[in-house]
Design a protein around this motif. Structure first.
Motif, mmCIF file in Angstrom:
data_model
loop_
_atom_site.group_PDB
_atom_site.id
_atom_site.type_symbol
_atom_site.label_atom_id
_atom_site.label_comp_id
_atom_site.label_asym_id
_atom_site.label_seq_id
_atom_site.Cartn_x
_atom_site.Cartn_y
_atom_site.Cartn_z
ATOM 1 N N SER A 149 0.825 -1.141 -0.043
ATOM 2 C CA SER A 149 -0.015 0.086 0.158
ATOM 3 C C SER A 149 0.946 1.436 -0.040
ATOM 4 C CB SER A 149 -0.831 0.042 1.269
ATOM 5 O OG SER A 149 -1.713 -1.091 1.193
ATOM 6 N N ILE A 190 -6.363 1.167 5.383
ATOM 7 C CA ILE A 190 -5.766 1.123 4.023
ATOM 8 C C ILE A 190 -5.325 -0.295 3.511
ATOM 9 C CG2 ILE A 190 -3.677 1.948 2.923
ATOM 10 C CD1 ILE A 190 -4.001 4.528 4.663
ATOM 11 N N GLU A 228 -6.781 -2.252 0.129
ATOM 12 C CA GLU A 228 -5.687 -2.635 -0.672
ATOM 13 C C GLU A 228 -6.025 -3.974 -0.922
ATOM 14 O OE1 GLU A 228 -2.972 -2.185 -3.379
ATOM 15 O OE2 GLU A 228 -2.929 -0.364 -1.833
ATOM 16 N N ALA A 233 -0.949 8.300 -2.553
ATOM 17 C CA ALA A 233 -2.497 7.886 -2.044
ATOM 18 C C ALA A 233 -2.629 7.585 -0.781
ATOM 19 C CB ALA A 233 -2.907 7.284 -2.975
ATOM 20 N N ALA A 234 -1.705 6.671 -0.352
ATOM 21 C CA ALA A 234 -1.836 5.852 1.005
ATOM 22 C C ALA A 234 -1.393 6.819 1.946
ATOM 23 C CB ALA A 234 -0.782 4.570 0.858
ATOM 24 N N ALA A 268 -4.166 9.597 2.505
ATOM 25 C CA ALA A 268 -5.340 8.811 3.046
ATOM 26 C C ALA A 268 -4.999 8.646 4.783
ATOM 27 C CB ALA A 268 -5.805 7.492 2.448
ATOM 28 N N TYR A 285 -8.711 6.484 0.854
ATOM 29 C CA TYR A 285 -7.733 5.729 -0.081
ATOM 30 C C TYR A 285 -8.368 5.080 -1.245
ATOM 31 C CZ TYR A 285 -4.087 2.555 -1.364
ATOM 32 O OH TYR A 285 -3.151 1.811 -1.856
ATOM 33 N N THR A 296 -7.092 6.720 -4.860
ATOM 34 C CA THR A 296 -6.364 5.659 -5.761
ATOM 35 C C THR A 296 -7.344 5.612 -7.003
ATOM 36 O OG1 THR A 296 -5.879 4.260 -3.882
ATOM 37 C CG2 THR A 296 -5.816 3.221 -6.064
#
Length: 465
Positions: free
Chosen positions: A109, A382, A386, A413-414, A417, A444, A448
């Protein structure tokens, strides 16, 4: 320590390419998984039967009045344990199926560089609590030494260092030693608690029934607040579930693994919380150690209570506070496991718990717990989004070890988030964990999908072009 052979878990892993990775971080093969279901269950019992969890039960009684009655207490506990077991069983699946540890799972992630931040958010608090638990155990060991020596020996620092050295030596033998220590500790401590339970029932039943069983209690915020406290107590452990599941023998279904979490947590937490609430109801004292001394009128009570604290401190550290930071150090420095686990123990010495436990620093410590806890819910959310939603439980293990592969660098993005989830968690402290979990998971997914269009982290996900 030689590198593990290729197997069906890591058949795609290029061992030559991963030669720079310590064996402890490489995927566990079937032969390397030595912990059976019974030992695994006892490990979680040993982790649960400690003084901190007993204090959690005692905290239900304020000024002689229980905030929750016995039915509300158990209802909140069952709900929390159900959530804990579910998240455990979901998040442990990566480690169980692939054999990779938590610090490697994070790369999926956050990326190799991004995982440094998220792994430290798990590792640093564990080291601090490692020191706290050891100081607590050292203090109790000093009480035993004073009783045995007739007061001639009185040095907490020496006892603290001694108990830390014992833990460092035990941890050198890896997860097998951890499971063994937990089994012994859980049996001894549970026998002692059964004795206390019988004493409370026979001598204090009337006052316990009046102050706890028949208390009006609340189904409102105190009820949900207790659930959140329960979850917060386990947040760091089920975040790194892969570190434990990768040691469990293969062939155990997801449902059975969920039961291996649910049943021992019910036994350990349920029993310890009950005794904590009973002690506080019977004595009006929220400190279990002081309450023990009143309830069990025995000249050897100091030694008995102190022995319980020592074993509880070691049991908790062996599961929750040693393995995760050791893997973090190994991942960041490329050190061997035994060197890293020794450094983890030495860093715990450097946590200076004798300074941090002073009243003057209590507020700062509370802030420290609040800050790092706010990130744990978002991180686990997350990881689950994922693996289950974006990747549909499909992952190329080899890619997690390639420094120039699809998980190199960091995933913005991770990280974004995680920060959004943590920020939201601070809006309502009493519900911080669940708020952070939900907000980070949604953030997240949306980030994404709609942001960072050229991100290599979309490869292998449902959003890959």
């Amino acid at each position: 320590m030689s590198a593990p052979a290729k197997n069906n878990v890591a058949e795609d892993l290029n061992i030559d390419n991963a030669a720079h990775v310590d064996e402890s971080l490489q995927p566990k093969n079937k032969e390397g998984r030595t912990v059976g279901p019974v030992a695994y269950a006892f490990m979680w019992i040993g982790d649960g039967v400690n003084l901190g969890n007993m204090t959690l039960g005692a905290s239900l009684v304020v000024a002689g009045t229980a905030m929750l009655n016995i039915f509300q207490t158990f209802a909140a506990a069952i709900i929390a344990i159900g959530i804990i077991s579910t998240i455990f069983a979901l998040n442990d699946r990566v480690g169980y199926r692939t054999g990779v540890p938590y610090v490697v799972q994070l790369r999926m992630s956050f990326g190799m560089k991004g995982s440094i931040i998220s792994s430290l958010l798990r590792g640093i608090p564990a080291i601090v609590w490692y020191g706290f638990q050891s100081w607590l155990g050292g203090t109790a060991l000093n009480e035993i030494a004073k009783a045995v020596s007739g007061g001639k020996f009185d040095n907490i620092v020496i006892c603290f260092i001694a108990i830390q050295l014992v833990q460092i030596i035990l941890s050198q033998f890896g997860f097998h030693a951890i499971a063994w220590v937990e089994t012994v500790a859980s049996v001894v401590i549970m026998l002692a608690l059964i004795y206390v339970f019988v004493v409370l029932l026979t001598s204090y039943s009337d006052v316990i029934v009046d102050k706890w069983v028949h208390a009006k209690g609340s189904w409102g915020l105190p009820f949900f607040g207790f659930i959140m406290m329960f979850l917060g107590n386990y947040a760091a452990i089920f975040l790194s579930a892969a570190d434990y599941s990768r040691e469990l023998k293969s062939g155990i279904s997801d449902a059975k693994r969920g039961f291996l979490y649910f049943s021992p947590i019910v036994v350990a937490y349920g029993f310890v919380l009950t005794i904590g609430a009973m002690l506080a109801s019977a004595t009006g004292i929220s400190n279990p150690v002081k309450a023990f001394a009143i309830v069990v009128d025995n000249p050897y009570i100091t030694v008995g209570v102190s022995a319980f604290i020592v074993m509880g401190a070691i049991a908790t550290n062996m599961v929750a506070n040693i393995v995760p930071p050791t893997y973090v150090i190994t991942s960041l420095t490329k050190m061997k496991y035994r060197v890293a686990v020794t450094i983890t123990g030495l860093l715990a010495l450097g946590a200076f718990p004798w300074v941090l436990v002073k009243d003057s620093s209590a507020k700062g410590l509370g802030m420290f717990i609040l800050i790092y806890s706010a990130f744990l819910g978002p991180i686990v959310s997350i990881l689950l989004v994922e693996y289950y939603i974006l990747r549909k439980q499909k992952i190329n293990v080899a890619d997690l070890y390639k420094e120039d592969g699809p998980f190199a660098g960091y995933n913005p993005a991770a990280i974004l988030a995680m920060l959004i989830g943590a920020g939201a968690a601070f809006l309502e402290v009493e519900l911080a964990w669940i708020i952070g979990l939900v907000v980070a998971g949604i953030s997240y997914f949306l980030l994404t999908k709609y942001a960072f269009k050229d991100s290599p982290f979309k490869k292998g996900t449902i959003f890959e072009k």
